[in-house]
Design a protein around this motif. Structure first.
Motif, PDB file in Angstrom:
ATOM      1  N   ALA A 233     -55.421  28.164  89.261  1.00 11.01           N
ATOM      2  CA  ALA A 233     -54.102  27.609  90.175  1.00 11.01           C
ATOM      3  C   ALA A 233     -52.794  27.266  89.138  1.00 11.01           C
ATOM      4  CB  ALA A 233     -54.625  26.566  90.970  1.00 11.01           C
ATOM      5  N   ALA A 234     -53.627  26.644  87.986  1.00  7.66           N
ATOM      6  CA  ALA A 234     -52.601  25.990  86.880  1.00  7.66           C
ATOM      7  C   ALA A 234     -51.815  27.420  86.379  1.00  7.66           C
ATOM      8  CB  ALA A 234     -53.381  25.367  85.965  1.00  7.66           C
ATOM      9  N   ALA A 235     -52.724  28.450  85.894  1.00 10.09           N
ATOM     10  CA  ALA A 235     -52.009  29.737  85.474  1.00 10.09           C
ATOM     11  C   ALA A 235     -50.918  30.385  86.280  1.00 10.09           C
ATOM     12  CB  ALA A 235     -53.376  30.586  85.069  1.00 10.09           C
ATOM     13  N   ALA A 236     -51.241  30.347  87.618  1.00 11.29           N
ATOM     14  CA  ALA A 236     -50.312  30.652  88.412  1.00 11.29           C
ATOM     15  C   ALA A 236     -49.180  29.931  88.974  1.00 11.29           C
ATOM     16  CB  ALA A 236     -51.122  31.114  89.774  1.00 11.29           C
ATOM     17  N   GLY A 237     -49.305  28.854  88.222  1.00  3.50           N
ATOM     18  CA  GLY A 237     -47.963  27.888  88.472  1.00  3.50           C
ATOM     19  C   GLY A 237     -48.064  27.116  89.840  1.00  3.50           C
ATOM     20  N   LYS A 238     -49.114  27.202  90.589  1.00  5.55           N
ATOM     21  CA  LYS A 238     -49.454  26.447  91.785  1.00  5.55           C
ATOM     22  C   LYS A 238     -49.814  25.163  91.702  1.00  5.55           C
ATOM     23  CE  LYS A 238     -51.059  30.739  94.114  1.00  5.55           C
ATOM     24  NZ  LYS A 238     -52.371  31.487  94.778  1.00  5.55           N
ATOM     25  N   GLU A 239     -50.437  24.655  90.715  1.00  5.21           N
ATOM     26  CA  GLU A 239     -50.863  23.217  90.353  1.00  5.21           C
ATOM     27  C   GLU A 239     -50.438  23.005  88.953  1.00  5.21           C
ATOM     28  OE1 GLU A 239     -54.927  22.716  91.431  1.00  5.21           O
ATOM     29  OE2 GLU A 239     -54.633  23.478  93.559  1.00  5.21           O
TER      30      GLU A 239
ATOM     31  N   ARG B 238     -50.255  29.399  81.588  1.00  4.54           N
ATOM     32  CA  ARG B 238     -49.143  30.210  82.402  1.00  4.54           C
ATOM     33  C   ARG B 238     -48.541  31.075  81.390  1.00  4.54           C
ATOM     34  NH1 ARG B 238     -46.058  25.220  85.746  1.00  4.54           N
ATOM     35  NH2 ARG B 238     -47.847  24.865  86.931  1.00  4.54           N
ATOM     36  N   ARG B 239     -48.578  30.864  80.102  1.00  5.88           N
ATOM     37  CA  ARG B 239     -48.039  31.780  79.164  1.00  5.88           C
ATOM     38  C   ARG B 239     -48.925  33.059  78.998  1.00  5.88           C
ATOM     39  NH1 ARG B 239     -44.195  34.902  77.012  1.00  5.88           N
ATOM     40  NH2 ARG B 239     -44.502  35.121  74.700  1.00  5.88           N
ATOM     41  N   ALA B 240     -50.474  32.558  78.988  1.00  7.97           N
ATOM     42  CA  ALA B 240     -51.359  33.877  79.055  1.00  7.97           C
ATOM     43  C   ALA B 240     -51.325  34.492  80.165  1.00  7.97           C
ATOM     44  CB  ALA B 240     -52.762  33.333  78.839  1.00  7.97           C
TER      45      ALA B 240
ATOM     46  N   ALA C  33     -48.787  35.016  82.062  1.00  6.27           N
ATOM     47  CA  ALA C  33     -47.354  35.831  82.130  1.00  6.27           C
ATOM     48  C   ALA C  33     -47.707  37.189  80.940  1.00  6.27           C
ATOM     49  CB  ALA C  33     -46.283  35.086  81.566  1.00  6.27           C
ATOM     50  N   LEU C  34     -48.253  37.022  79.925  1.00  2.00           N
ATOM     51  CA  LEU C  34     -48.601  38.130  79.149  1.00  2.00           C
ATOM     52  C   LEU C  34     -49.341  39.101  79.716  1.00  2.00           C
ATOM     53  CD1 LEU C  34     -48.964  36.088  75.759  1.00  2.00           C
ATOM     54  CD2 LEU C  34     -47.175  37.647  76.259  1.00  2.00           C
ATOM     55  N   ARG C  35     -50.412  38.637  80.459  1.00  2.00           N
ATOM     56  CA  ARG C  35     -51.303  39.654  81.091  1.00  2.00           C
ATOM     57  C   ARG C  35     -50.589  40.288  82.211  1.00  2.00           C
ATOM     58  NH1 ARG C  35     -54.397  39.589  85.916  1.00  2.00           N
ATOM     59  NH2 ARG C  35     -56.273  40.832  85.547  1.00  2.00           N
ATOM     60  N   ALA C  36     -49.780  39.578  82.763  1.00  2.00           N
ATOM     61  CA  ALA C  36     -48.845  40.324  83.984  1.00  2.00           C
ATOM     62  C   ALA C  36     -48.009  41.276  83.461  1.00  2.00           C
ATOM     63  CB  ALA C  36     -48.241  39.245  84.721  1.00  2.00           C
ATOM     64  N   GLU C  37     -47.503  40.901  82.390  1.00  3.29           N
ATOM     65  CA  GLU C  37     -46.424  41.996  81.429  1.00  3.29           C
ATOM     66  C   GLU C  37     -47.303  43.210  80.929  1.00  3.29           C
ATOM     67  OE1 GLU C  37     -43.735  41.771  77.463  1.00  3.29           O
ATOM     68  OE2 GLU C  37     -44.142  40.013  78.677  1.00  3.29           O
ATOM     69  N   ALA C  38     -48.427  43.057  80.284  1.00 10.21           N
ATOM     70  CA  ALA C  38     -49.316  44.020  79.843  1.00 10.21           C
ATOM     71  C   ALA C  38     -49.683  45.053  81.202  1.00 10.21           C
ATOM     72  CB  ALA C  38     -50.356  43.272  79.085  1.00 10.21           C
ATOM     73  N   LEU C  39     -50.117  44.410  82.153  1.00 11.33           N
ATOM     74  CA  LEU C  39     -50.592  45.174  83.397  1.00 11.33           C
ATOM     75  C   LEU C  39     -49.402  45.841  83.768  1.00 11.33           C
ATOM     76  CD1 LEU C  39     -53.093  42.687  85.222  1.00 11.33           C
ATOM     77  CD2 LEU C  39     -53.700  44.649  83.799  1.00 11.33           C
ATOM     78  N   GLU C  40     -48.353  45.328  83.841  1.00  9.96           N
ATOM     79  CA  GLU C  40     -47.071  46.319  84.531  1.00  9.96           C
ATOM     80  C   GLU C  40     -46.720  47.409  83.536  1.00  9.96           C
ATOM     81  OE1 GLU C  40     -44.060  43.132  85.038  1.00  9.96           O
ATOM     82  OE2 GLU C  40     -44.989  42.275  86.803  1.00  9.96           O
TER      83      GLU C  40
END
Length: 385
Positions: free
Chosen positions: A350-356, A368-370, A372-379
């Motif tokens: 939840a913390a990583a997703a920005g929900k909590e 959150r930085r990690a 974001a990097l993961r999402a960028e790599a997957l995209e």
């Protein structure tokens, strides 16, 4: 000529005082915890070293201190332990130990003399005291007396399977090293005999480390009764040479392990305090239903870590509970330390997703930085092919 160190033997003491009512009450309480018909399981040095490696686990401290058979308890809970020494390995180890100690320990003393760099010829005519006595308390007292007598005699002595006592979390633990050698100068040396091979003069580092931690426990127990004698910090480790049945030996310095174990043992919560906080009627008797046992086990706080899988019979039960609760401890102590106040996997996600979580918290910001990097790599993944 061997050097003789002055030894101050203790004066004869009066008969031991009668056991205090408080000690009797604790003994009765521990008997109730393990079950009225269940004999206490002795706490050996291997288990004690594992306990010292995880001093925050009140569950293990109480169960070991009460003499609970954790393997039987784990089986009754439906999570049997999946490790242990096979019967073949046990028999092979006993046969090797008997070979090393044959002929009054002649080969053992030769190895010790050679590896410790003792001057002159290997010792002959080594005294082997009789350590027979009734019960662990009697054997421990007989061992202490034999050690003092051998030290006072100023010669070589080999104590085969002596019994040592060490207080652990307010309760006595009785330990049995393979051997203790008394030198003419008053030094006591622990001998540990293992069945794993020593290939080209060296053995598996993990197994040697475990043997060193186990031996450090024996050194601590010897220091408890050493009066005027010196307990050596160098332990003789004897193993089969290569893949033969011939003995080989090396010297292991256990000063670091001794210091760590002593510090960790002092951090253990007293068994009496842990038992006093349990609900009335709590018992770990394996004859009880799995539901009752599960409630009893969960009433004592645990400190699970993946390392427990190689050292505790209840590890699979504790791991299952940790996973069900989503506890980050199941991921390892280092991960738990990095996550700070985030104690569950759900809270981390939840913390990583920005929900909590507070964005100003360095842990939350890093997550959150990690993410974001993961999402960028997957995209960007498909575009790389």
């Amino acid at each position: 000529m061997p050097r003789h160190r002055p030894v101050h033997l203790p004066r004869p003491t009066s008969p031991p005082p009668r056991e205090e009512p408080r000690a009797v009450t604790l003994r009765q309480r521990l008997a109730e915890l393990r079950g009225p018909a269940v004999a206490p399981r002795p706490l050996d040095a291997r288990a004690l070293a594992a306990l010292a490696a995880n001093p925050g686990c009140k569950r293990r401290a109480l169960l070991d201190g009460a003499g609970v058979d954790k393997a039987a308890l784990a089986t009754a809970l439906g999570s049997p332990a999946a490790f242990g020494q096979s019967q073949f390995a046990f028999m092979r180890g006993n046969a090797f130990e008997a070979k090393v100690k044959a002929d009054g320990g002649t080969e053992l003393m030769r190895l010790l003399h050679e590896r410790l760099g003792e001057p002159g010829e290997p010792p002959h005519g080594v005294a082997v005291p009789d350590l027979t006595a009734a019960g662990p308390e009697g054997r421990a007292a007989r061992t202490a007396l034999a050690l003092r007598e051998a030290t006072g005699a100023g010669g070589w002595a080999l104590l085969d399977h002596p019994m040592l006592a060490l207080e652990v979390a307010g309760s006595p633990a009785y330990l049995e090293p393979d051997a203790v050698v008394v030198h003419p100068d008053g030094t006591w040396t622990v001998v540990e005999i293992k069945s794993f091979p020593m290939i080209d003069g060296s053995a598996d580092a993990a197994k040697v480390g475990a043997a060193a931690r186990q031996s450090a426990v024996y050194v601590l127990a010897l220091e408890r009764i050493a009066e005027g004698a010196e307990v050596g910090h160098r332990v003789l480790l004897v193993c089969p040479k290569d893949f033969s049945n011939l003995p080989a030996a090396s010297v292991v310095d256990v000063r670091k392990q001794r210091a760590v174990t002593r510090r960790q043992l002092t951090r253990l919560t007293r068994i009496e305090d842990i038992a006093a906080a349990l609900p009335e009627g709590t018992t770990f008797d394996p004859e009880r239903s799995p539901e009752e046992l599960d409630t009893a086990v969960e009433s004592v706080a645990a400190a699970y870590a993946p390392e427990c899988l190689a050292a505790c019979e209840l590890a699979f039960h504790c791991r299952g509970k940790a996973r069900t609760a989503g506890a980050v401890e199941a991921l390892g102590r280092s991960v738990r330390g990095e996550l700070g106040g985030l104690t569950t996997v759900g809270a981390v996600l939840a913390a990583a997703a920005g929900k909590e979580g507070d964005p100003a918290d360095p842990t939350v910001a890093a997550l959150r930085r990690a993410a974001a990097l993961r999402a960028e790599a997957l995209e960007g993944g498909p575009a790389c092919h």
